[in-house]
Design an enzyme around this catalytic site. Structure first.
Site, PDB file in Angstrom:
ATOM      1  N   GLU A  70       0.816  -1.217   0.000  1.00 53.63           N
ATOM      2  CA  GLU A  70       0.000   0.000   0.000  1.00 53.63           C
ATOM      3  C   GLU A  70       0.850   1.267   0.000  1.00 53.63           C
ATOM      4  O   GLU A  70       0.420   2.300  -0.512  1.00 53.63           O
ATOM      5  CB  GLU A  70      -0.964   0.021   1.189  1.00 53.63           C
ATOM      6  CG  GLU A  70      -2.097  -0.993   1.091  1.00 53.63           C
ATOM      7  CD  GLU A  70      -1.719  -2.353   1.648  1.00 53.63           C
ATOM      8  OE1 GLU A  70      -0.519  -2.571   1.979  1.00 53.63           O
ATOM      9  OE2 GLU A  70      -2.608  -3.214   1.762  1.00 53.63           O
ATOM     10  N   PHE A 132     -11.168  -6.982  14.583  1.00 53.31           N
ATOM     11  CA  PHE A 132     -10.123  -7.463  13.686  1.00 53.31           C
ATOM     12  C   PHE A 132      -9.829  -6.415  12.598  1.00 53.31           C
ATOM     13  O   PHE A 132     -10.738  -5.927  11.952  1.00 53.31           O
ATOM     14  CB  PHE A 132     -10.565  -8.781  13.042  1.00 53.31           C
ATOM     15  CG  PHE A 132      -9.570  -9.312  12.043  1.00 53.31           C
ATOM     16  CD1 PHE A 132      -8.308  -9.722  12.456  1.00 53.31           C
ATOM     17  CD2 PHE A 132      -9.900  -9.392  10.690  1.00 53.31           C
ATOM     18  CE1 PHE A 132      -7.385 -10.197  11.528  1.00 53.31           C
ATOM     19  CE2 PHE A 132      -8.986  -9.865   9.764  1.00 53.31           C
ATOM     20  CZ  PHE A 132      -7.723 -10.274  10.184  1.00 53.31           C
ATOM     21  N   GLN A 133      -8.569  -6.088  12.455  1.00 47.59           N
ATOM     22  CA  GLN A 133      -8.105  -5.115  11.456  1.00 47.59           C
ATOM     23  C   GLN A 133      -8.740  -3.726  11.606  1.00 47.59           C
ATOM     24  O   GLN A 133      -8.971  -3.035  10.624  1.00 47.59           O
ATOM     25  CB  GLN A 133      -8.290  -5.642  10.032  1.00 47.59           C
ATOM     26  CG  GLN A 133      -7.400  -6.852   9.769  1.00 47.59           C
ATOM     27  CD  GLN A 133      -7.241  -7.191   8.298  1.00 47.59           C
ATOM     28  OE1 GLN A 133      -8.165  -7.014   7.509  1.00 47.59           O
ATOM     29  NE2 GLN A 133      -6.082  -7.690   7.929  1.00 47.59           N
ATOM     30  N   LYS A 182     -17.506  -0.954   6.429  1.00 47.18           N
ATOM     31  CA  LYS A 182     -17.997  -1.957   5.495  1.00 47.18           C
ATOM     32  C   LYS A 182     -19.527  -1.944   5.381  1.00 47.18           C
ATOM     33  O   LYS A 182     -20.075  -2.112   4.300  1.00 47.18           O
ATOM     34  CB  LYS A 182     -17.511  -3.340   5.935  1.00 47.18           C
ATOM     35  CG  LYS A 182     -17.641  -4.396   4.848  1.00 47.18           C
ATOM     36  CD  LYS A 182     -16.904  -5.670   5.232  1.00 47.18           C
ATOM     37  CE  LYS A 182     -16.973  -6.683   4.092  1.00 47.18           C
ATOM     38  NZ  LYS A 182     -16.219  -7.908   4.420  1.00 47.18           N
ATOM     39  N   MET A 492      23.967   9.039   1.685  1.00 49.55           N
ATOM     40  CA  MET A 492      23.808  10.366   2.255  1.00 49.55           C
ATOM     41  C   MET A 492      24.139  10.341   3.750  1.00 49.55           C
ATOM     42  O   MET A 492      24.751  11.274   4.277  1.00 49.55           O
ATOM     43  CB  MET A 492      22.377  10.864   2.024  1.00 49.55           C
ATOM     44  CG  MET A 492      22.185  12.310   2.396  1.00 49.55           C
ATOM     45  SD  MET A 492      23.293  13.397   1.473  1.00 49.55           S
ATOM     46  CE  MET A 492      22.200  13.992   0.195  1.00 49.55           C
TER      47      MET A 492
END
Ligand SMILES: Cc1ncc(C[n+]2csc(CCOP(=O)(O)OP(=O)(O)O)c2C)c(N)n1
Lengths: 585, 195
Positions: A70, A132-133, A182, A492
């Site tokens: 993502e 969940f999630q 959802k 760097m």
């Protein structure tokens, strides 16, 4: 394109425009809102909470690009927004999907890039229960977006998305997010989203006050040592051509910021290229000595200003910005002009009583250009210099070639040694400095501008952070040339350790990196290796000729450093041209 | 590389201060912190308070107090925010607030604005008459009493409440709660309309 959602339906080619089916669910309303806003591409990853939205996308003509992570979705959407000027869109599921988007959203926020992020969320009844999630996506992203919306109702979810879309694009561009529970996307509704409109409380100033413009124009015309400082806002406002006209008419030297690269052609005699920590010596000398600065669309980032007490210390500042909060935030503006850069430049053009009398000053700027040229050593027996690779590539490609980068030394070389002449051809992570930006950004850029050549200069460290994106470039058959300027180090950091930490190279050397040419082949891309000066052009040419993604693993001098350099918080006029100078400042 | 070394280069004469303001020898500008009362009308919806307070913490503005409550319009709430900042910080706070999408309007109230806060002070109940006498001095009143404690309500300016609390210390203060200031402009001016 390999995906169902992106395969054009055959009947559409023959039939004239058909009436759209009415929406029946919240998810369809979400997709309809995107269609109304003329979205072409969405970058995303599937998941439980976002599935209803994907299901609605199945029936849409919007192309979906499945990303490998993502973070890549948000960076690809960001680059898409930078190149097209219109919001890029990314999707993620709830919880880890949403948190993986966060880096890209923060990046877009710092660079004022238009992005809209749509995230799945657990059903409303579970919100707050540590389901969940579940994560508090709105809470996490509120400080890094223009606004994050929690869609609470199937009847209004389409309007939320429309508003988020309009807001991302309005005024000072930036990211917005809509969190989609959802049950809201699954829920039934017949409500079509309205057309994209910004919220009533969001007011965008268009033109600056005429009297203020007149005063500013007079101050600029009076100046002996005028400069224009052109920032990323000039590109966002599509004001590059207005800037060119203005600078050429009144013969004022132009410096860009790093995000402003491409707003003024670097091959023009008035161009001093870009200023700041690793900007050109001549741009930094001009900043230090100007007596009147017309700064447009810049937020005076500390990488540009160094210490503000030594920034343009003699200069009266005319600051043009669409965001009133930028005025006098970091550098005090003697003449604030709030408005759209393109409009204000036109107003200023008309208000100028005459051109400033600045022959001497322009000569002085030319002297600095001669005194401090952008240079590097190229004895043949040394290992390959990265600057040479960038320079050669630049010479071989058309003006509208798009350059993407990761973050580190390679990013600086790509900005210093490539000659930019067009806006929206420099795509990089400025404000946040996100390693790993390059691979997915090049994907977004290529899809945004399929007819333009796209090259990505990356560091070995940055490349490894998002290398999985190569699988996407291969699947979508994107003709991108990745050049890894491979110094087996996070260079760097190594440079700063050598310069400021007595060479104690803690965790900065990466002698265990993979062979990037073979890695490329494993993904199904073409791989090349470059080790010496002998075959630089030939290899670049082969990689460019290959019709698909290719990766050049360029083994460069691991000791090469980026100069000029203004040390952090330093004085722009006191840049170091080499290691010895660092001891002097 | 060619070109003069750092210490041999052309040097400007000017200077700015840490707030990015040019230091003009004739009119050197330094801004001492001052107190400002910001009043904001915001959309009355979940998350607004956190959005505003997160803005202040992110930008490191020092909040003295922040109060929020509904207005006559069910869809809007009004916040009163006291900050202590130098002038440029106050200006930034206003502009940043105005940028938030749920914020409808922001104004700094003038010095003479009506400012009130409320405090509830719970003290030991041993000398109720003495407590009442002190409360009277500050126009306060006892709102709850038991054998062990008396709770007094006081409203007024911050200074008045500070003074009252100081006076109540003689009775063994057990608990204090203060609201922070709520404020309105004097005269007919309102946030919705300038007069
Ligand atoms: C996500 C992230 N982590 C850490 C850093 C700190 N950082 C800045 S530049 C840099 C080195 C980058 O190394 P590489 O990509 O190999 O490029 P090079 O400098 O060698 O060209 C690091 C670690 C960062 N900018 N971003």
């Amino acid at each position: 394109m390999s995906e169902r959602a992106s395969v054009p339906k055959e009947e559409e080619e023959t039939e004239p425009e058909t009436e759209q089916e009415p929406v029946t669910t919240g998810a369809q309303s979400v997709i309809r809102a995107l269609e109304n806003a003329e979205t072409d591409y969405v970058f995303g990853v599937q998941g439980g909470a976002i599935m209803p939205v994907y299901d609605a996308l199945y029936d849409s003509d919007i192309n979906h690009v499945t990303m490998a992570h993502e973070q890549g979705a948000s960076h690809a959407a960001d680059a898409y927004g930078v190149v097209t000027g219109d919001p890029g869109v990314c999707f993620a599921t709830s919880g880890p999907g949403a948190t993986n988007l966060v880096t890209g959203i923060a990046d877009a926020n710092m660079d004022s890039d238009p992005v809209i992020a749509l995230t799945g969320q657990v059903p409303t009844e579970f919100v707050g229960n540590d389901a969940f999630q579940e994560t508090d996506t709105v809470g996490i992203t509120q400080p890094i977006t223009k606004e994050s919306y929690f869609a609470a109702d199937s009847d209004t979810v389409g309007d939320d998305v429309s508003e988020a879309f309009a807001l991302a694009d309005a005024g000072r561009q930036g990211p917005t997010l809509v969190d989609l529970p959802k049950d809201v996307t699954q829920g039934e509704t017949e409500v079509e989203p309205g057309s994209p409109e910004t919220p009533e409380t969001y007011e965008v100033p268009e033109e600056a006050d005429d009297e203020n413009v007149q005063e500013a124009a007079e101050a600029l015309a009076e100046a002996d040592r005028p400069v224009i400082l052109s920032g990323g806002g000039v590109i966002k406002a599509d004001a590059s051509s207005a800037l060119r006209e203005f600078a050429k008419e009144y013969e004022i030297p132009v410096i860009t910021t790093m995000p402003g690269i491409g707003s003024f052609p670097e091959d023009h005699e008035l161009s001093l290229e870009w200023a700041g920590m690793h900007g050109t010596g001549y741009a930094n000398m001009a900043i230090s000595n100007t007596d009147c600065m017309l700064a447009i669309g810049t937020r005076f980032d500390d990488r540009l200003t160094g210490g503000v007490d030594s920034f343009a210390p003699d200069a009266e500042v005319i600051h043009v910005d669409i965001d009133p909060a930028e005025i006098s935030k970091n550098v005090y503006a003697d003449y604030p002009l709030i408005g759209d850069a393109r409009n204000v430049l036109r107003q200023l053009f008309d208000a100028m009583p005459r051109a400033p009398d600045a022959d001497e000053w322009r000569d002085q700027c030319q002297t600095w250009k001669d005194e401090y040229p952008m240079d590097y050593d190229t004895p043949d027996d040394e290992p390959l210099k990265p600057q040479y690779v960038v320079e050669q590539f630049s010479e071989m490609t058309p003006d509208d070639t798009i350059v993407c980068t990761g973050v580190g030394q390679h990013q600086m070389w790509a900005s210093q040694f490539w000659e930019y002449t067009e806006p929206r051809t420099w795509v990089s992570s400025h404000g946040l400095g996100t390693m790993g930006y390059g691979v997915p950004a090049a994907i977004g850029a290529k899809l945004a501008a399929p007819d333009q050549e796209v090259v990505c200069f990356d560091g070995d460290g940055s490349f490894l952070m998002t290398v999985q994106g190569l699988s996407v470039a291969v699947r979508e058959q994107l003709d991108i040339t990745y050049v890894v300027l491979n110094n087996e180090a996070v260079g760097m950091v190594r440079q700063w350790q050598d310069g400021f930490y007595e060479g104690r190279r803690m965790a900065s050397e990466y002698p265990w990196i993979p062979q990037f040419d073979k890695l490329a082949e494993a993904f199904g891309a073409r791989g090349f290796t470059l080790e010496s000066y002998d075959n630089v052009e030939e290899t670049i040419q082969e990689a460019r000729d290959y019709d698909g993604p290719s990766v050049i693993d360029a083994h460069i001098d691991p000791g090469e450093n980026v100069f000029p350099m203004v040390p952090s918080g330093g004085d722009n006029g006191q840049f170091a041209l080499n290691e010895d100078h660092l001891d002097m400042i | 590389m060619p070109g003069p070394a750092p210490d041999e280069r052309m040097r400007p004469k000017g200077r700015r201060n840490t707030q990015g303001i040019r230091v003009d020898p004739e009119a050197e500008v330094t801004h001492e912190p001052r107190q400002a009362v910001l009043s904001a009308l915001v959309k009355h919806r979940p998350g607004v308070l956190s959005e505003v307070s997160a803005l202040f913490s992110r930008r490191q503005f020092n909040i003295e107090s922040l109060t929020v409550g509904p207005t006559v319009d069910d869809d809007t709430a009004r916040m009163t925010i006291l900050i202590e900042e130098p002038e440029p910080g106050i200006d930034q706070a206003k502009k940043q607030l105005q940028k938030l999408v749920p914020v409808i309007s922001v104004r700094e109230l003038e010095g003479e604005a009506v400012r009130r806060e409320l405090a509830l002070v719970k003290v030991s109940g041993e000398k109720p008459d003495d407590v009442n006498a002190v409360a009277d001095m500050y126009n306060g009143q006892a709102v709850d009493a038991s054998t062990d404690s008396v709770t007094v309500e006081i409203t007024g300016s911050k200074q008045k409440i500070d003074a009252a609390i100081e006076a109540f210390k003689q009775f063994d203060v057990q608990e204090i709660v203060r609201t922070g200031a709520a404020a309105l402009e004097r005269g007919p001016k309102t946030l919705e309309k300038d007069v």
